[in-house]
Motif scaffolding. Structure first.
Motif, PDB file in Angstrom:
ATOM      1  N   ASP A  10     100.807  45.016  39.238  1.00  0.00           N
ATOM      2  CA  ASP A  10     100.208  45.618  38.157  1.00  0.00           C
ATOM      3  C   ASP A  10      99.080  45.266  37.788  1.00  0.00           C
ATOM      4  OD1 ASP A  10      99.864  46.273  35.436  1.00  0.00           O
ATOM      5  OD2 ASP A  10     101.762  45.948  34.716  1.00  0.00           O
ATOM      6  N   PHE A  11      98.160  46.113  37.741  1.00  0.00           N
ATOM      7  CA  PHE A  11      96.711  45.745  37.453  1.00  0.00           C
ATOM      8  C   PHE A  11      96.090  46.889  36.398  1.00  0.00           C
ATOM      9  CE2 PHE A  11      96.167  48.538  41.001  1.00  0.00           C
ATOM     10  CZ  PHE A  11      94.872  49.262  41.211  1.00  0.00           C
ATOM     11  N   ASN A  12      96.928  47.288  35.306  1.00  0.00           N
ATOM     12  CA  ASN A  12      96.543  48.282  34.661  1.00  0.00           C
ATOM     13  C   ASN A  12      95.326  47.526  33.750  1.00  0.00           C
ATOM     14  OD1 ASN A  12      97.995  50.821  34.590  1.00  0.00           O
ATOM     15  ND2 ASN A  12      99.761  49.138  34.917  1.00  0.00           N
ATOM     16  N   ASP A  13      95.655  46.249  33.504  1.00  0.00           N
ATOM     17  CA  ASP A  13      94.548  45.261  33.056  1.00  0.00           C
ATOM     18  C   ASP A  13      93.774  44.647  34.115  1.00  0.00           C
ATOM     19  OD1 ASP A  13      92.966  43.536  31.685  1.00  0.00           O
ATOM     20  OD2 ASP A  13      94.348  42.655  30.649  1.00  0.00           O
ATOM     21  N   LEU A  14      92.596  45.364  34.341  1.00  0.00           N
ATOM     22  CA  LEU A  14      91.721  44.716  35.563  1.00  0.00           C
ATOM     23  C   LEU A  14      91.521  43.421  35.403  1.00  0.00           C
ATOM     24  CD1 LEU A  14      89.329  47.633  36.277  1.00  0.00           C
ATOM     25  CD2 LEU A  14      91.538  47.462  36.997  1.00  0.00           C
ATOM     26  N   GLU A  15      91.501  42.817  34.223  1.00  0.00           N
ATOM     27  CA  GLU A  15      91.207  41.579  34.349  1.00  0.00           C
ATOM     28  C   GLU A  15      92.550  40.441  34.274  1.00  0.00           C
ATOM     29  OE1 GLU A  15      89.251  41.035  30.544  1.00  0.00           O
ATOM     30  OE2 GLU A  15      87.286  41.635  31.264  1.00  0.00           O
ATOM     31  N   ASN A  16      93.622  41.056  34.192  1.00  0.00           N
ATOM     32  CA  ASN A  16      94.759  40.203  34.313  1.00  0.00           C
ATOM     33  C   ASN A  16      95.744  40.957  35.152  1.00  0.00           C
ATOM     34  OD1 ASN A  16      94.293  37.909  32.019  1.00  0.00           O
ATOM     35  ND2 ASN A  16      93.846  39.991  31.076  1.00  0.00           N
ATOM     36  N   PRO A  17      95.583  40.920  36.464  1.00  0.00           N
ATOM     37  CA  PRO A  17      96.643  41.411  37.384  1.00  0.00           C
ATOM     38  C   PRO A  17      98.017  40.552  37.666  1.00  0.00           C
ATOM     39  CG  PRO A  17      94.652  40.420  38.609  1.00  0.00           C
ATOM     40  CD  PRO A  17      94.571  40.560  37.162  1.00  0.00           C
ATOM     41  N   LYS A  18      98.873  41.242  37.764  1.00  0.00           N
ATOM     42  CA  LYS A  18     100.310  40.295  37.812  1.00  0.00           C
ATOM     43  C   LYS A  18     101.166  40.874  38.840  1.00  0.00           C
ATOM     44  CE  LYS A  18     102.135  42.038  33.661  1.00  0.00           C
ATOM     45  NZ  LYS A  18     102.759  41.728  32.317  1.00  0.00           N
ATOM     46  N   GLU A  19     101.934  40.117  39.774  1.00  0.00           N
ATOM     47  CA  GLU A  19     102.869  40.547  40.754  1.00  0.00           C
ATOM     48  C   GLU A  19     104.179  40.801  39.841  1.00  0.00           C
ATOM     49  OE1 GLU A  19     104.875  37.870  43.756  1.00  0.00           O
ATOM     50  OE2 GLU A  19     103.819  39.055  45.023  1.00  0.00           O
ATOM     51  N   ILE A  20     104.693  42.159  40.131  1.00  0.00           N
ATOM     52  CA  ILE A  20     106.000  42.458  39.478  1.00  0.00           C
ATOM     53  C   ILE A  20     107.133  42.587  40.532  1.00  0.00           C
ATOM     54  CG2 ILE A  20     104.533  43.421  37.603  1.00  0.00           C
ATOM     55  CD1 ILE A  20     105.565  46.158  38.733  1.00  0.00           C
ATOM     56  N   ALA A  21     106.899  42.408  41.763  1.00  0.00           N
ATOM     57  CA  ALA A  21     107.972  42.770  42.674  1.00  0.00           C
ATOM     58  C   ALA A  21     107.408  42.113  43.887  1.00  0.00           C
ATOM     59  CB  ALA A  21     108.519  44.174  42.818  1.00  0.00           C
ATOM     60  N   TYR A  22     108.317  41.545  44.954  1.00  0.00           N
ATOM     61  CA  TYR A  22     107.934  41.051  46.188  1.00  0.00           C
ATOM     62  C   TYR A  22     109.130  41.291  47.202  1.00  0.00           C
ATOM     63  CZ  TYR A  22     110.023  36.509  44.983  1.00  0.00           C
ATOM     64  OH  TYR A  22     110.707  35.533  44.852  1.00  0.00           O
ATOM     65  N   PHE A  23     108.901  41.092  48.450  1.00  0.00           N
ATOM     66  CA  PHE A  23     109.793  41.031  49.687  1.00  0.00           C
ATOM     67  C   PHE A  23     108.959  40.302  50.559  1.00  0.00           C
ATOM     68  CE2 PHE A  23     111.088  42.178  53.974  1.00  0.00           C
ATOM     69  CZ  PHE A  23     112.587  41.857  53.732  1.00  0.00           C
TER      70      PHE A  23
END
Length: 471
Positions: A398-411
């Motif tokens: 999720d990088f809707n906030d370009l200054e605060n990207p975060k992972e929301i799912a992974y495999f």
């Protein structure tokens, strides 16, 4: 069946004759109609994943592509089919039922890396490892051979079960990757390549250019290089810096709606004006001492930002660890302001650094892991990104906030111990994530997250992630 490109013959009798010929040996263009392969979840006992993602299916690499040196590479999509490039050719998968994908056909035509793009009935395939000639069965050669072939192959896939090789276009320094600017009657292929040498007659320094191939859609056999625009008249990033010296580009992503493209060009990240597709022009350049190798680029949904990736270690190193840290081998996220040009003023662009993103799931020292290929997930007006990290697996960001990207799912599979492996490309297409796994085949994933719900209803007839639409 000829192994060399030839003019199209579209009559049913000619196509039936082609299907009736069986060729063997190294000189054959081996187009095989393979039986349906059973889908199996081969995540492995060491697999780690978030609760909101499911591994639906895996198909091992097919015969002819199953050696550890025959890497799976990039993906393109058309209708109910995924086309998976490989150093030895490409495979076509039927994904009409994503939980049970089936192998439709393979084309054995070595010449890595096998980067693929699709446009209607045409498939474009990059050759960056020299062959003795343009034939599909030609033996490997070296860049020192002036007569060797590197460049683009063009296939007619109007009969998806029996692709036909119709053109071969040599390009300067070969074709490491390719990106499309599509038109109604003509496709323009941006060919990225690099690593020139005085020893290579067809790849001489400074190689501060790309090749632009023009393909008439009604006569693809006439495809030819239309221009070789110099992107770096000043030479680009110089030697002696933390980043690679610029001598060409690695990959380009096109945002046709805005007449711009983002280029990842070794030591430089650039934005180009492509309003004249034959003569793209760099209008903004950024550099970053934390970046070893500017590898690929993806625009935000509205084209007001760009994610650039750094392939530290060339994809073969273990960089997802505390020693390397969170700012190297990572994504760099930039805001972008751009204006189209007109008769009174040139096009303009300005990139502003916002932040880095790197997965914080540290990998073992034996696992090659670094930022690699990905695509936007089509949620209207939003910025969600699915990305391959080699043995770091597949990540949704999720990088809707370009200054605060975060992972929301992974495999993330467990370690592969027999060499380079992991997800080369991970892209979202028609409700699912598809991953081209270097050694372990073709994967299908399903992410279930309320933030991505609207993407499940979006349907494309075709997708080349390096030719980016606005959702």
């Amino acid at each position: 069946m000829p192994t060399s490109p030839r003019p199209l013959r579209r009559s049913p009798l000619a196509r039936a004759a082609r299907l009736g010929i069986a060729l063997t040996g190294a000189a054959a263009l081996a187009i095989g109609l393979a039986p349906a392969a059973g889908a199996a979840d081969t995540g492995g006992s060491g697999t780690d994943k978030s609760d909101n993602i499911e591994h639906l299916a895996n198909l091992p690499k097919p015969e002819g592509f199953d050696s550890t040196s025959a890497y799976n590479s990039d993906l393109a999509f058309t209708g109910d089919y995924a086309i998976d490039g490989n150093y030895n050719g490409f495979a076509v998968y039927d994904i009409s039922e994503p939980e049970e994908p089936e192998l439709v056909t393979t084309v054995l035509c070595p010449g890595g890396q096998g980067d693929v793009s699709v446009s209607g009935d045409l498939l474009y395939f990059s050759v960056d490892y020299p062959r003795e000639n343009a034939d599909c069965g030609a033996a490997a050669s070296t860049p020192a051979d002036a007569d060797a072939f590197e460049g683009m192959r063009v296939f007619d896939i109007s009969d998806i079960e029996s692709p036909e090789y119709v053109a071969a276009v040599p390009t300067t320094c070969g074709s490491h990757t390719n990106s499309l600017v599509q038109g109604e009657e003509t496709d323009y292929i941006y060919v990225s390549s690099y690593a020139p040498s005085e020893r290579y007659p067809n790849c001489q320094p400074p190689h501060d250019l790309i090749s632009v191939i023009e393909v008439p859609k009604d006569s693809p056999e006439d495809a030819a290089v239309a221009s070789e625009p110099v992107l770096f008249p000043d030479g680009g990033n110089p030697p002696g810096t933390p980043s690679r010296e610029t001598s060409g580009c690695h990959d380009i992503t096109v945002y046709a709606e805005k007449d711009i493209a983002a280029g990842a060009c070794m030591g430089d990240g650039v934005v180009m004006d492509i309003s004249d597709p034959v003569n793209p022009e760099v209008i903004e350049t950024v550099r970053d001492d934390n970046f070893a190798f500017w590898h690929s680029a993806t625009f935000t949904n509205k084209g007001d930002g760009v994610i650039f990736t750094d392939e530290l270690g060339g994809g073969g190193a273990a960089t997802c660890n505390a020693e390397i840290g969170p700012e190297r081998g990572a994504d760099a996220i930039f805001g972008l302001k751009s204006k189209k040009g007109n008769k009174n003023r040139p096009a303009e662009a300005e990139l502003t650094f916002k932040n880095y993103f790197k997965i914080d799931r540290f990998q073992e020292d034996t696992e090659n892991c670094v930022a690699h290929n990905g695509s936007l997930i089509p949620v209207k007006g939003k910025n969600y990104f699915v990305q391959a990290w080699y043995q770091g697996g597949v990540s949704v960001i999720d990088f809707n906030d370009l200054e605060n990207p975060k992972e929301i799912a992974y495999f993330d599979r467990g370690p592969f111990t027999e060499g380079i492996s992991g997800s080369w490309s991970a892209y979202y297409y028609n409700g699912h994530i598809y991953s081209s796994e270097i050694q372990q085949g073709f994967d299908v994933l399903k992410v279930t997250d309320k933030r991505l719900k609207r993407a499940e209803k979006v349907r494309f007839d075709e997708l080349n992630p390096q030719n980016q639409p606005r959702y």
